[in-house]
Each structure stands twice: as C-alpha cells, then as structure tokens.
Write a protein that holds these residues in place. Structure first.
Motif, PDB file in Angstrom:
ATOM      1  N   GLU A 257     -13.300 -41.070 -15.119  1.00  0.00           N
ATOM      2  CA  GLU A 257     -13.608 -39.729 -15.633  1.00  0.00           C
ATOM      3  C   GLU A 257     -15.037 -39.643 -16.162  1.00  0.00           C
ATOM      4  O   GLU A 257     -15.673 -38.601 -16.053  1.00  0.00           O
ATOM      5  N   CYS A 258     -15.551 -40.715 -16.727  1.00  0.00           N
ATOM      6  CA  CYS A 258     -16.912 -40.682 -17.287  1.00  0.00           C
ATOM      7  C   CYS A 258     -17.941 -41.316 -16.353  1.00  0.00           C
ATOM      8  O   CYS A 258     -19.127 -41.006 -16.441  1.00  0.00           O
ATOM      9  N   CYS A 259     -17.510 -42.185 -15.492  1.00  0.00           N
ATOM     10  CA  CYS A 259     -18.408 -42.863 -14.554  1.00  0.00           C
ATOM     11  C   CYS A 259     -17.863 -42.641 -13.146  1.00  0.00           C
ATOM     12  O   CYS A 259     -17.203 -43.509 -12.576  1.00  0.00           O
ATOM     13  N   SER A 260     -18.133 -41.463 -12.627  1.00  0.00           N
ATOM     14  CA  SER A 260     -17.523 -41.060 -11.350  1.00  0.00           C
ATOM     15  C   SER A 260     -18.029 -41.861 -10.159  1.00  0.00           C
ATOM     16  O   SER A 260     -17.457 -41.759  -9.073  1.00  0.00           O
ATOM     17  N   PHE A 261     -19.053 -42.692 -10.343  1.00  0.00           N
ATOM     18  CA  PHE A 261     -19.533 -43.517  -9.238  1.00  0.00           C
ATOM     19  C   PHE A 261     -18.593 -44.685  -8.945  1.00  0.00           C
ATOM     20  O   PHE A 261     -18.679 -45.305  -7.905  1.00  0.00           O
ATOM     21  N   PHE A 262     -17.687 -44.995  -9.875  1.00  0.00           N
ATOM     22  CA  PHE A 262     -16.688 -46.037  -9.640  1.00  0.00           C
ATOM     23  C   PHE A 262     -15.543 -45.498  -8.790  1.00  0.00           C
ATOM     24  O   PHE A 262     -15.106 -44.361  -8.974  1.00  0.00           O
ATOM     25  N   THR A 263     -15.032 -46.341  -7.916  1.00  0.00           N
ATOM     26  CA  THR A 263     -13.760 -46.083  -7.249  1.00  0.00           C
ATOM     27  C   THR A 263     -12.859 -47.266  -7.588  1.00  0.00           C
ATOM     28  O   THR A 263     -13.189 -48.411  -7.272  1.00  0.00           O
ATOM     29  N   PHE A 264     -11.760 -46.992  -8.261  1.00  0.00           N
ATOM     30  CA  PHE A 264     -10.793 -48.016  -8.627  1.00  0.00           C
ATOM     31  C   PHE A 264      -9.525 -47.786  -7.811  1.00  0.00           C
ATOM     32  O   PHE A 264      -9.013 -46.671  -7.768  1.00  0.00           O
ATOM     33  N   THR A 265      -9.015 -48.840  -7.210  1.00  0.00           N
ATOM     34  CA  THR A 265      -7.748 -48.775  -6.492  1.00  0.00           C
ATOM     35  C   THR A 265      -6.834 -49.840  -7.084  1.00  0.00           C
ATOM     36  O   THR A 265      -7.135 -51.038  -7.005  1.00  0.00           O
ATOM     37  N   VAL A 266      -5.728 -49.403  -7.669  1.00  0.00           N
ATOM     38  CA  VAL A 266      -4.779 -50.306  -8.316  1.00  0.00           C
ATOM     39  C   VAL A 266      -3.556 -50.421  -7.412  1.00  0.00           C
ATOM     40  O   VAL A 266      -2.918 -49.416  -7.090  1.00  0.00           O
ATOM     41  N   THR A 267      -3.239 -51.666  -7.013  1.00  0.00           N
ATOM     42  CA  THR A 267      -2.154 -51.902  -6.067  1.00  0.00           C
ATOM     43  C   THR A 267      -1.289 -53.063  -6.539  1.00  0.00           C
ATOM     44  O   THR A 267      -1.786 -54.180  -6.679  1.00  0.00           O
ATOM     45  N   PRO A 268       0.008 -52.816  -6.779  1.00  0.00           N
ATOM     46  CA  PRO A 268       0.884 -53.947  -7.101  1.00  0.00           C
ATOM     47  C   PRO A 268       1.086 -54.803  -5.850  1.00  0.00           C
ATOM     48  O   PRO A 268       1.251 -54.274  -4.749  1.00  0.00           O
ATOM     49  N   VAL A 269       1.020 -56.113  -6.019  1.00  0.00           N
ATOM     50  CA  VAL A 269       1.309 -57.065  -4.939  1.00  0.00           C
ATOM     51  C   VAL A 269       2.381 -58.012  -5.454  1.00  0.00           C
ATOM     52  O   VAL A 269       2.855 -57.863  -6.576  1.00  0.00           O
ATOM     53  N   ALA A 270       2.771 -58.987  -4.655  1.00  0.00           N
ATOM     54  CA  ALA A 270       3.926 -59.830  -4.970  1.00  0.00           C
ATOM     55  C   ALA A 270       3.944 -60.375  -6.398  1.00  0.00           C
ATOM     56  O   ALA A 270       4.924 -60.226  -7.097  1.00  0.00           O
ATOM     57  N   ASP A 271       2.883 -61.003  -6.838  1.00  0.00           N
ATOM     58  CA  ASP A 271       2.903 -61.666  -8.145  1.00  0.00           C
ATOM     59  C   ASP A 271       1.781 -61.210  -9.064  1.00  0.00           C
ATOM     60  O   ASP A 271       1.460 -61.887 -10.036  1.00  0.00           O
ATOM     61  N   ALA A 272       1.201 -60.065  -8.764  1.00  0.00           N
ATOM     62  CA  ALA A 272       0.050 -59.606  -9.549  1.00  0.00           C
ATOM     63  C   ALA A 272      -0.181 -58.120  -9.298  1.00  0.00           C
ATOM     64  O   ALA A 272       0.530 -57.477  -8.524  1.00  0.00           O
ATOM     65  N   VAL A 273      -1.200 -57.607  -9.943  1.00  0.00           N
ATOM     66  CA  VAL A 273      -1.708 -56.265  -9.680  1.00  0.00           C
ATOM     67  C   VAL A 273      -3.135 -56.455  -9.207  1.00  0.00           C
ATOM     68  O   VAL A 273      -3.936 -57.129  -9.874  1.00  0.00           O
ATOM     69  N   LYS A 274      -3.433 -55.906  -8.043  1.00  0.00           N
ATOM     70  CA  LYS A 274      -4.770 -56.011  -7.474  1.00  0.00           C
ATOM     71  C   LYS A 274      -5.535 -54.747  -7.848  1.00  0.00           C
ATOM     72  O   LYS A 274      -5.033 -53.635  -7.672  1.00  0.00           O
ATOM     73  N   VAL A 275      -6.737 -54.926  -8.380  1.00  0.00           N
ATOM     74  CA  VAL A 275      -7.603 -53.795  -8.709  1.00  0.00           C
ATOM     75  C   VAL A 275      -8.896 -53.967  -7.922  1.00  0.00           C
ATOM     76  O   VAL A 275      -9.642 -54.921  -8.154  1.00  0.00           O
ATOM     77  N   ASP A 276      -9.121 -53.081  -6.971  1.00  0.00           N
ATOM     78  CA  ASP A 276     -10.368 -53.073  -6.217  1.00  0.00           C
ATOM     79  C   ASP A 276     -11.311 -52.091  -6.894  1.00  0.00           C
ATOM     80  O   ASP A 276     -10.928 -50.966  -7.212  1.00  0.00           O
ATOM     81  N   VAL A 277     -12.537 -52.547  -7.121  1.00  0.00           N
ATOM     82  CA  VAL A 277     -13.562 -51.738  -7.784  1.00  0.00           C
ATOM     83  C   VAL A 277     -14.722 -51.608  -6.809  1.00  0.00           C
ATOM     84  O   VAL A 277     -15.256 -52.610  -6.345  1.00  0.00           O
ATOM     85  N   GLU A 278     -15.093 -50.374  -6.497  1.00  0.00           N
ATOM     86  CA  GLU A 278     -16.210 -50.138  -5.581  1.00  0.00           C
ATOM     87  C   GLU A 278     -17.218 -49.207  -6.235  1.00  0.00           C
ATOM     88  O   GLU A 278     -16.850 -48.328  -7.011  1.00  0.00           O
ATOM     89  N   VAL A 279     -18.496 -49.438  -5.894  1.00  0.00           N
ATOM     90  CA  VAL A 279     -19.588 -48.596  -6.375  1.00  0.00           C
ATOM     91  C   VAL A 279     -20.567 -48.376  -5.239  1.00  0.00           C
ATOM     92  O   VAL A 279     -20.627 -49.168  -4.304  1.00  0.00           O
ATOM     93  N   PRO A 280     -21.371 -47.315  -5.312  1.00  0.00           N
ATOM     94  CA  PRO A 280     -22.451 -47.146  -4.347  1.00  0.00           C
ATOM     95  C   PRO A 280     -23.522 -48.229  -4.575  1.00  0.00           C
ATOM     96  O   PRO A 280     -23.619 -48.799  -5.667  1.00  0.00           O
ATOM     97  N   VAL A 281     -24.317 -48.490  -3.581  1.00  0.00           N
ATOM     98  CA  VAL A 281     -25.365 -49.511  -3.662  1.00  0.00           C
ATOM     99  C   VAL A 281     -26.248 -49.318  -4.899  1.00  0.00           C
ATOM    100  O   VAL A 281     -26.620 -50.286  -5.564  1.00  0.00           O
ATOM    101  N   ALA A 282     -26.545 -48.092  -5.236  1.00  0.00           N
ATOM    102  CA  ALA A 282     -27.413 -47.806  -6.387  1.00  0.00           C
ATOM    103  C   ALA A 282     -26.835 -48.324  -7.705  1.00  0.00           C
ATOM    104  O   ALA A 282     -27.568 -48.488  -8.684  1.00  0.00           O
ATOM    105  N   HIS A 283     -25.545 -48.608  -7.746  1.00  0.00           N
ATOM    106  CA  HIS A 283     -24.900 -49.079  -8.969  1.00  0.00           C
ATOM    107  C   HIS A 283     -24.357 -50.502  -8.833  1.00  0.00           C
ATOM    108  O   HIS A 283     -23.513 -50.921  -9.625  1.00  0.00           O
ATOM    109  N   SER A 284     -24.874 -51.256  -7.873  1.00  0.00           N
ATOM    110  CA  SER A 284     -24.399 -52.631  -7.695  1.00  0.00           C
ATOM    111  C   SER A 284     -24.714 -53.498  -8.915  1.00  0.00           C
ATOM    112  O   SER A 284     -23.964 -54.427  -9.229  1.00  0.00           O
ATOM    113  N   ASP A 285     -25.791 -53.188  -9.649  1.00  0.00           N
ATOM    114  CA  ASP A 285     -26.103 -53.939 -10.860  1.00  0.00           C
ATOM    115  C   ASP A 285     -25.052 -53.707 -11.942  1.00  0.00           C
ATOM    116  O   ASP A 285     -24.718 -54.616 -12.706  1.00  0.00           O
ATOM    117  N   VAL A 286     -24.499 -52.514 -11.997  1.00  0.00           N
ATOM    118  CA  VAL A 286     -23.439 -52.209 -12.959  1.00  0.00           C
ATOM    119  C   VAL A 286     -22.190 -53.003 -12.598  1.00  0.00           C
ATOM    120  O   VAL A 286     -21.528 -53.582 -13.471  1.00  0.00           O
TER     121      VAL A 286
END
Length: 110
Positions: free
Chosen positions: A67-96
């Motif tokens: 909501e405050c940093c809209s350049f992030f894309t978070f994808t939360v996915t339950p898997v067999a023994d964990a929760v996978k969180v994929d975090v993506e940003v545009p190239v301009a925010h790779s340092d973040v």
C-alpha cells in the motif's frame, strides 16, 4: 547507508517517516521468528521460505507494505512445509530489494 538506517527506504515509499522504524521492526520480527530461508532469484526477484504458522502475518505485512510502496509485488503461496513469498521490484528499485534481503539474512533463524 546500511539497512539499519531508514535512509535506504526510497522516496517512492509513502509510509510516513515516523512509521518507518515500526515497519522495519515488523519485517525484522517476521525474519527472526519465521524465516527458514531465502534465495535471490534475480537482481529484481527474491524468494523467502517462511514457517507455515506465519502465513497470516506475512500476508498482512506484505499487503500493508504494498500500500505504501507500490513498486513491490509480493506473492504469498502456501507450499508443502512452508509459505513461499516471492518479492519482485522494477530494476530501478533493485537496491531496495538488496537491502531487504540483507535485513532478512541478518534475521535468518538457525
């Protein structure tokens, strides 16, 4: 600039400055209590593997962060023994993303 210094938070983030330490502490808490592992998949893509009990916390925290940093894309996915969180940003925010990965690595539980 270090990940302990809120100055690494980009100007594109609309979270009020006074709330930044609290948000960082929330991420640090999640990393310290639930992070099982992380992989940097690309300079703009990171994956966390969390304890399944942290799914609701991860969903809430990543939703609020997006909501405050809209350049992030978070994808939360339950898997067999964990929760996978994929975090993506545009190239301009790779340092973040790199700074966030550093915070996570510092809190990785053994």
């Amino acid at each position: 600039m270090t990940t302990n210094d809120p100055a690494w938070v980009p100007e594109a983030c609309t979270l009020p400055t006074i709330e930044t330490p609290t948000r960082l502490a929330e991420f640090d808490g999640l990393f310290a209590t639930a992070l099982l592992g992380q992989q940097l998949l690309a300079p703009t893509r990171l994956r966390w593997r969390l304890d399944p009990a942290a799914e609701a916390t991860a969903r809430d925290l990543t939703r609020r962060e997006n909501e405050c940093c809209s350049f992030f894309t978070f994808t939360v996915t339950p898997v067999a023994d964990a929760v996978k969180v994929d975090v993506e940003v545009p190239v301009a925010h790779s340092d973040v993303l790199a700074a966030l990965a550093g915070r996570a690595a510092a809190g990785l539980r053994s």
